[in-house]
Structures are given as structure tokens and as C-alpha cells.
Design a protein around this motif. Structure first.
Motif, PDB file in Angstrom:
ATOM      1  N   SER A  24      -1.948  13.840  -0.268  1.00  0.00           N
ATOM      2  CA  SER A  24      -2.888  14.592   0.560  1.00  0.00           C
ATOM      3  C   SER A  24      -3.116  15.985  -0.031  1.00  0.00           C
ATOM      4  O   SER A  24      -2.246  16.520  -0.722  1.00  0.00           O
ATOM      5  CB  SER A  24      -2.344  14.707   1.986  1.00  0.00           C
ATOM      6  OG  SER A  24      -1.085  15.359   1.986  1.00  0.00           O
ATOM      7  N   PRO A  25      -4.302  16.566   0.235  1.00  0.00           N
ATOM      8  CA  PRO A  25      -5.400  15.997   1.017  1.00  0.00           C
ATOM      9  C   PRO A  25      -6.210  14.993   0.203  1.00  0.00           C
ATOM     10  O   PRO A  25      -6.343  15.135  -1.011  1.00  0.00           O
ATOM     11  CB  PRO A  25      -6.237  17.223   1.380  1.00  0.00           C
ATOM     12  CG  PRO A  25      -5.971  18.203   0.288  1.00  0.00           C
ATOM     13  CD  PRO A  25      -4.557  17.980  -0.152  1.00  0.00           C
ATOM     14  N   ALA A  26      -6.744  13.983   0.883  1.00  0.00           N
ATOM     15  CA  ALA A  26      -7.552  12.952   0.241  1.00  0.00           C
ATOM     16  C   ALA A  26      -8.792  12.699   1.087  1.00  0.00           C
ATOM     17  O   ALA A  26      -8.714  12.662   2.321  1.00  0.00           O
ATOM     18  CB  ALA A  26      -6.747  11.667   0.080  1.00  0.00           C
ATOM     19  N   PHE A  27      -9.922  12.496   0.427  1.00  0.00           N
ATOM     20  CA  PHE A  27     -11.183  12.238   1.123  1.00  0.00           C
ATOM     21  C   PHE A  27     -11.421  10.733   1.136  1.00  0.00           C
ATOM     22  O   PHE A  27     -11.422  10.083   0.087  1.00  0.00           O
ATOM     23  CB  PHE A  27     -12.330  12.952   0.418  1.00  0.00           C
ATOM     24  CG  PHE A  27     -13.639  12.878   1.154  1.00  0.00           C
ATOM     25  CD1 PHE A  27     -13.818  13.574   2.339  1.00  0.00           C
ATOM     26  CD2 PHE A  27     -14.689  12.123   0.662  1.00  0.00           C
ATOM     27  CE1 PHE A  27     -15.024  13.513   3.024  1.00  0.00           C
ATOM     28  CE2 PHE A  27     -15.900  12.062   1.337  1.00  0.00           C
ATOM     29  CZ  PHE A  27     -16.065  12.756   2.521  1.00  0.00           C
ATOM     30  N   ILE A  28     -11.623  10.183   2.322  1.00  0.00           N
ATOM     31  CA  ILE A  28     -11.715   8.733   2.506  1.00  0.00           C
ATOM     32  C   ILE A  28     -13.097   8.372   3.038  1.00  0.00           C
ATOM     33  O   ILE A  28     -13.621   9.028   3.946  1.00  0.00           O
ATOM     34  CB  ILE A  28     -10.615   8.239   3.463  1.00  0.00           C
ATOM     35  CG1 ILE A  28      -9.236   8.523   2.849  1.00  0.00           C
ATOM     36  CG2 ILE A  28     -10.776   6.752   3.765  1.00  0.00           C
ATOM     37  CD1 ILE A  28      -8.068   8.210   3.767  1.00  0.00           C
ATOM     38  N   VAL A  29     -13.681   7.323   2.472  1.00  0.00           N
ATOM     39  CA  VAL A  29     -14.982   6.808   2.905  1.00  0.00           C
ATOM     40  C   VAL A  29     -14.814   5.352   3.306  1.00  0.00           C
ATOM     41  O   VAL A  29     -14.229   4.562   2.554  1.00  0.00           O
ATOM     42  CB  VAL A  29     -16.037   6.922   1.784  1.00  0.00           C
ATOM     43  CG1 VAL A  29     -17.351   6.273   2.213  1.00  0.00           C
ATOM     44  CG2 VAL A  29     -16.266   8.379   1.406  1.00  0.00           C
ATOM     45  N   ASP A  30     -15.326   5.002   4.474  1.00  0.00           N
ATOM     46  CA  ASP A  30     -15.319   3.611   4.938  1.00  0.00           C
ATOM     47  C   ASP A  30     -16.676   3.001   4.596  1.00  0.00           C
ATOM     48  O   ASP A  30     -17.688   3.305   5.232  1.00  0.00           O
ATOM     49  CB  ASP A  30     -15.074   3.563   6.445  1.00  0.00           C
ATOM     50  CG  ASP A  30     -14.891   2.143   6.970  1.00  0.00           C
ATOM     51  OD1 ASP A  30     -15.436   1.205   6.343  1.00  0.00           O
ATOM     52  OD2 ASP A  30     -14.232   1.965   8.007  1.00  0.00           O
ATOM     53  N   LYS A  31     -16.700   2.142   3.574  1.00  0.00           N
ATOM     54  CA  LYS A  31     -17.996   1.647   3.108  1.00  0.00           C
ATOM     55  C   LYS A  31     -18.641   0.681   4.095  1.00  0.00           C
ATOM     56  O   LYS A  31     -19.869   0.521   4.084  1.00  0.00           O
ATOM     57  CB  LYS A  31     -17.877   1.020   1.725  1.00  0.00           C
ATOM     58  CG  LYS A  31     -17.127  -0.286   1.627  1.00  0.00           C
ATOM     59  CD  LYS A  31     -17.225  -0.804   0.188  1.00  0.00           C
ATOM     60  CE  LYS A  31     -16.494  -2.116   0.003  1.00  0.00           C
ATOM     61  NZ  LYS A  31     -16.638  -2.615  -1.391  1.00  0.00           N
ATOM     62  N   SER A  32     -17.861   0.054   4.959  1.00  0.00           N
ATOM     63  CA  SER A  32     -18.476  -0.806   5.974  1.00  0.00           C
ATOM     64  C   SER A  32     -19.240   0.036   6.989  1.00  0.00           C
ATOM     65  O   SER A  32     -20.314  -0.361   7.458  1.00  0.00           O
ATOM     66  CB  SER A  32     -17.417  -1.662   6.674  1.00  0.00           C
ATOM     67  OG  SER A  32     -16.503  -0.865   7.404  1.00  0.00           O
ATOM     68  N   ARG A  33     -18.713   1.222   7.317  1.00  0.00           N
ATOM     69  CA  ARG A  33     -19.446   2.120   8.213  1.00  0.00           C
ATOM     70  C   ARG A  33     -20.687   2.673   7.526  1.00  0.00           C
ATOM     71  O   ARG A  33     -21.740   2.818   8.162  1.00  0.00           O
ATOM     72  CB  ARG A  33     -18.543   3.262   8.681  1.00  0.00           C
ATOM     73  CG  ARG A  33     -17.422   2.831   9.618  1.00  0.00           C
ATOM     74  CD  ARG A  33     -16.753   4.039  10.252  1.00  0.00           C
ATOM     75  NE  ARG A  33     -15.624   3.671  11.096  1.00  0.00           N
ATOM     76  CZ  ARG A  33     -14.965   4.512  11.882  1.00  0.00           C
ATOM     77  NH1 ARG A  33     -15.328   5.796  11.916  1.00  0.00           N
ATOM     78  NH2 ARG A  33     -13.953   4.111  12.620  1.00  0.00           N
ATOM     79  N   VAL A  34     -20.575   2.997   6.235  1.00  0.00           N
ATOM     80  CA  VAL A  34     -21.758   3.448   5.495  1.00  0.00           C
ATOM     81  C   VAL A  34     -22.838   2.375   5.555  1.00  0.00           C
ATOM     82  O   VAL A  34     -24.008   2.658   5.854  1.00  0.00           O
ATOM     83  CB  VAL A  34     -21.408   3.771   4.028  1.00  0.00           C
ATOM     84  CG1 VAL A  34     -22.684   4.036   3.222  1.00  0.00           C
ATOM     85  CG2 VAL A  34     -20.477   4.973   3.940  1.00  0.00           C
ATOM     86  N   ALA A  35     -22.463   1.134   5.270  1.00  0.00           N
ATOM     87  CA  ALA A  35     -23.433   0.040   5.277  1.00  0.00           C
ATOM     88  C   ALA A  35     -24.060  -0.134   6.657  1.00  0.00           C
ATOM     89  O   ALA A  35     -25.268  -0.381   6.780  1.00  0.00           O
ATOM     90  CB  ALA A  35     -22.760  -1.254   4.821  1.00  0.00           C
ATOM     91  N   ASN A  36     -23.268   0.004   7.708  1.00  0.00           N
ATOM     92  CA  ASN A  36     -23.800  -0.109   9.067  1.00  0.00           C
ATOM     93  C   ASN A  36     -24.769   1.032   9.375  1.00  0.00           C
ATOM     94  O   ASN A  36     -25.804   0.831  10.027  1.00  0.00           O
ATOM     95  CB  ASN A  36     -22.660  -0.108  10.083  1.00  0.00           C
ATOM     96  CG  ASN A  36     -21.852  -1.390  10.061  1.00  0.00           C
ATOM     97  OD1 ASN A  36     -22.323  -2.424   9.589  1.00  0.00           O
ATOM     98  ND2 ASN A  36     -20.625  -1.331  10.553  1.00  0.00           N
ATOM     99  N   ASN A  37     -24.431   2.238   8.929  1.00  0.00           N
ATOM    100  CA  ASN A  37     -25.314   3.383   9.166  1.00  0.00           C
ATOM    101  C   ASN A  37     -26.641   3.218   8.436  1.00  0.00           C
ATOM    102  O   ASN A  37     -27.705   3.569   8.959  1.00  0.00           O
ATOM    103  CB  ASN A  37     -24.624   4.676   8.721  1.00  0.00           C
ATOM    104  CG  ASN A  37     -23.444   5.048   9.601  1.00  0.00           C
ATOM    105  OD1 ASN A  37     -23.347   4.596  10.745  1.00  0.00           O
ATOM    106  ND2 ASN A  37     -22.543   5.861   9.080  1.00  0.00           N
TER     107      ASN A  37
END
Length: 460
Positions: A24-37
Motif C-alpha cells: 500500500s498504497p495501491a490504486f485498484i480498478v474493478d473492470k466489471s464496474r467499468v464495463a457496466n458504467n
């Protein structure tokens, strides 16, 4: 970013491991949420009722077009998704075959324009607007990129922003021999006072006339961005900003036709910010088509933050906390049980300005809870729903504070939901800014396992 993760190869060693194991610190992206957005936004753009409202007898096939701004999660994967293709690459495009496809973006840096080369080579990106008023030092590289990309795909277009006659002089003086004319888009100030020409002023008239007379520029259209819509707290307030955007670009087009003494000019009219894009509906477009949109003009929607979302977007009521697709993972390094407001607890986290930024929430926290703090923690399930927010930061440390007074009836889990050394997920107030602070994005896919590591386009 930890020194242990200074290299992409080392960062990718975390693929297949729990996100909780990341330094940490680490930046995390949820690609399933990106795709839904993305799906939510592109489905709105393709709404048949909007196309029906835009169609005219003279132009029966006119539809709303879309141009994502790629400044938020500056990466090839997310840009590809925002154009309607698979976030997982060309081999997976069949999974999003039902989505509309677009071929245009707005870029705010040269690094972003360099970064999308693979999409130009793939043949799915043909049109870029450089989304800041042009500067002398950038023109040579912009010219070189335009030539390079034009050789890769027929009909490629790189357009420039202008809002002052002095910028046309820069284009003229910096012109490279054999340069073809630049298509320029006039940025309109829709009461945002950030950049843009004011319609109805002598300066606007002079700008339109100068473009018309310049051998190195042609007028493509007008662009308005409702940045102040981030301060809106509900749909009605956002729609007021949308109305100003629509009025600004149609007013600019009407005024330009008068100045040019020609009703035959057709223009690109680009409007949007993520809140106003989410608020756009059939009645808005129908009213516009009936009152101010020329039969041959193209109406375009642009938005950038929609791929990620953040607390500012949640504050507008047009997005939910579960839609936010990125967060910072920090670590508790200190605990102070009675140091906070009204004697409440605070934690010290190993994430400060350089990991979180100092971007505040928009709006009044007494009315809009998500506007409170610089970031908001995702509290463990066993704790109460009382919020924990980053209340202040120094360079490398942040203070995580419990919202509200201590009544004496709280359980230990409510007052101390994390042990020292635990990881804390922090939703940002402004995703665009916090994402720019990090060298890598650690990617999850709806769960807690790292499935990929993306390297964003950094700097300028």
C-alpha cells in the motif's frame, strides 16, 4: 507506489493474488464496474427515442453521437471499452456486439494521443479532439501525430480547440510546410468561466471571422462542458446545467451563421459532462430539436468520468456508491481512540496528498453526505453504517475519521473496525485526479483477486 512495484513486470507478479496482499498504497480498478458504467452510458446514447427526436425531414437518419473524454482512466483498455468494444481486447468483442460503436475521443494531453495509437492501427479510432486551447510548444508534435495517424487509417481527423484569435496566429506561425488546414472547434463558455469564448461579444465575432479567413483553419463546430454540474445535488439541478450547455452551443452555431452570412454551414455541437450526460433524456433533445438545432448540425455527447465514477458523481444522485469502479487501498498505521471530533476515534493511514490528492467534495456535507471528506472508507460488514472519511492529509499520511459524535452506546467494532496493519478501501472524491497519481492500476473483476495490471498514460 512502493519501491517494490517500480517495474511493471514486478507489479504483474500480483496477478492471481488477493488484492488485500498488495503493498500500500495501491490504486485498484474493478473492470466489471467499468464495463457496466460504459454500458449504461452507451445505452443511453443509443436510446431510439433520442434518435427519433433528432431526426428531421431534411435529415431523417440523424442520431446522437458520442465522444468519450479519455482523461480519467488513461489507458488503452478503458478507452477501447468507452468506444463500445471489449475491455478485454479484440478477441472478446463478440461479448459486447450489442453495444453501439463510436470512433471519436477527446484527449487532454499529448501522452493520451500517443497512447491511443494501437486503437488507430486497429481501425476503431478515427477522430480526436485535442481538448485544451492549443499552445505553441505542442503544435509541432500535434502536426506529426496527425500525419502519422492519417497514414494509418483513411479519413483520420485531429482537431484543435480555440477560443481566442491569438491561437489562430499561433497556428499560422507554427505551421509546418505542406500542413493541411486544421479543423478547429471553438470552446464556448457556458457560464463556467474556465475556458471558452462568450457568444454575442465582439471577441466571438472576431474569432469566427478570423477562422473563416485563415488558410490554415476551418471551423468544425462548438464545444461546451458543464463542469459546474459536479456541484449539483439532484436531477433538476443537473438539468439546469444541461440546458445551459445546449443553449450555449446552439446559440454559438446560430450566431456563427449570422456572422458568416450563410445558413448552409453545418456544425458539430458537442455537449456534456458526466452528470449532464447521465441526465440527458428524450424530452431534452426533443425540445432542442424543435427550438434551436439546425437541420444539418450534428449533436454529440461527451463525458469522461462516467467510466470510473466517484463520490462527486454519487453526490449528484445520478450514480450509486456501488457503481464507483476505482478506489485506493491504504493501510492503518496508527489509531487514536479519542482524538477525533467530539472525542471520537481516528486512524492514521499511509496515504496522503501524493496518493489521495487534496481534492475536496463538492456541495454542502450537511445536505449531501457523500460530499464529506477527501475520500470515504468502505467499512467492514461487522461495523455500523456510520461513515469514516479522510478529513485531512499531509504529504504521505491521511487521517481517517469517524463521522458523528460518540454516544457511548457503540460497540467495539463500530469504534475500531480495523486493526493496525489492516487494509482500507477508500472511494475518492475525484477519480480523474487520484488515478493520475499512480503508476499502475491493479485490476479486479468483480471480486478480490488481481486479474491484470494496467499501465496508464502518464504526464503530458
Amino acid at each position: 507506489m512502493s519501491a517494490a512495484l517500480s517495474d511493471l513486470k514486478l507489479a504483474k507478479e500480483y496477478i492471481g493474488k488477493p488484492a488485500n496482499s498488495l503493498p500500500s498504497p495501491a490504486f485498484i480498478v474493478d473492470k466489471s464496474r467499468v464495463a457496466n458504467n460504459v454500458r449504461r452510458m452507451l445505452t443511453k446514447v443509443a436510446d431510439p427515442s433520442i434518435a427519433a427526436a433528432l431526426a428531421t425531414t431534411a435529415n431523417p437518419t440523424r442520431t446522437l453521437t458520442f465522444r468519450p473524454h479519455i482523461k480519467t482512466l488513461k489507458s488503452l483498455e478503458v478507452t477501447r471499452a468507452a468506444l463500445g468494444y471489449s475491455i478485454n481486447g479484440p478477441a472478446h468483442d463478440l461479448a459486447v456486439a450489442d453495444l453501439p460503436k463510436f470512433d471519436a475521443v477527446v484527449a487532454s494531453t499529448l501522452a493520451e494521443i500517443r497512447g491511443v495509437k494501437a486503437l488507430v492501427q486497429e481501425g476503431i479510432l478515427k477522430d480526436i479532439i485535442y481538448g485544451v486551447p492549443v499552445s505553441r510548444s505542442h503544435l509541432p508534435e500535434l502536426s506529426a501525430l496527425r500525419k502519422e495517424y492519417s497514414a494509418l487509417i483513411p479519413g483520420f481527423n485531429l482537431s484543435l480547440f480555440v477560443d481566442d484569435v491569438g491561437q489562430l496566429e499561433l497556428i499560422d506561425t507554427a505551421a509546418i510546410p505542406d500542413d493541411s488546414p486544421w479543423q478547429v472547434v471553438v470552446k464556448i463558455d457556458a457560464d463556467e468561466h474556465r475556458a471558452g469564448a462568450r457568444v454575442g461579444t465582439p471577441e466571438f465575432e472576431a474569432l469566427i471571422k478570423e477562422i473563416e479567413s485563415s488558410p490554415l483553419a476551418t471551423l468544425r463546430g462548438f464545444y461546451a462542458h458543464a463542469g459546474m454540474s459536479y456541484d449539483a445535488w439532484d436531477l433538476a439541478a443537473v438539468q439546469q446545467h444541461l440546458a445551459r450547455e445546449l443553449g450555449a452551443v446552439t446559440g454559438a452555431a446560430t450566431s456563427a451563421r449570422t456572422i458568416l452570412k450563410s445558413e448552409s454551414h453545418s456544425f458539430l455541437l458537442s455537449i456534456g459532462a458526466t452528470p449532464t450526460a447521465h441526465a440527458l433524456s428524450h424530452p431534452d433533445v426533443q425540445a432542442l430539436a424543435q427550438t434551436g438545432l439546425h437541420a444539418d448540425d450534428t449533436l454529440e455527447l461527451h463525458a469522461g468520468n462516467f467510466v470510473a465514477l466517484d463520490l462527486q458523481q454519487v453526490s449528484t444522485s445520478l450514480a450509486a456508491l456501488d457503481d464507483v469502479a476505482c478506489w485506493l487501498q491504504a493501510e492503518t498505521v496508527g489509531y487514536y481512540p479519542t482524538r477525533g471530533v467530539s472525542g471520537g476515534p481516528e486512524y492514521l493511514l499511509n496515504a496522503g496528498v501524493l496518493a489521495l490528492t487534496r481534492e475536496p467534495g463538492h456541495g454542502d456535507p450537511s445536505k449531501v453526505e457523500m460530499a464529506r471528506g477527501l475520500a470515504r472508507a468502505r467499512v467492514p460488514w461487522e461495523a455500523s453504517t456510520t461513515g469514516w472519511v479522510i478529513s485531512r492529509v499531509s504529504q504521505e499520511h491521511g487521517i481517517l475519521e469517524r463521522v458523528g459524535p460518540v454516544t457511548g452506546s457503540e460497540s467495539e467494532a463500530e469504534l475500531k473496525p480495523w486493526k493496525l496493519g489492516d487494509k482500507v478501501a477508500l472511494y475518492p472524491q475525484h477519480a480523474c485526479i487520484i488515478a493520475a497519481m499512480h503508476k499502475f492500476y491493479f485490476v479486479v473483476d468483480g471480486g478480490d483477486t488481481v486479474v491484470d495490471v494496467w499501465e496508464p498514460w502518464k504526464f503530458w
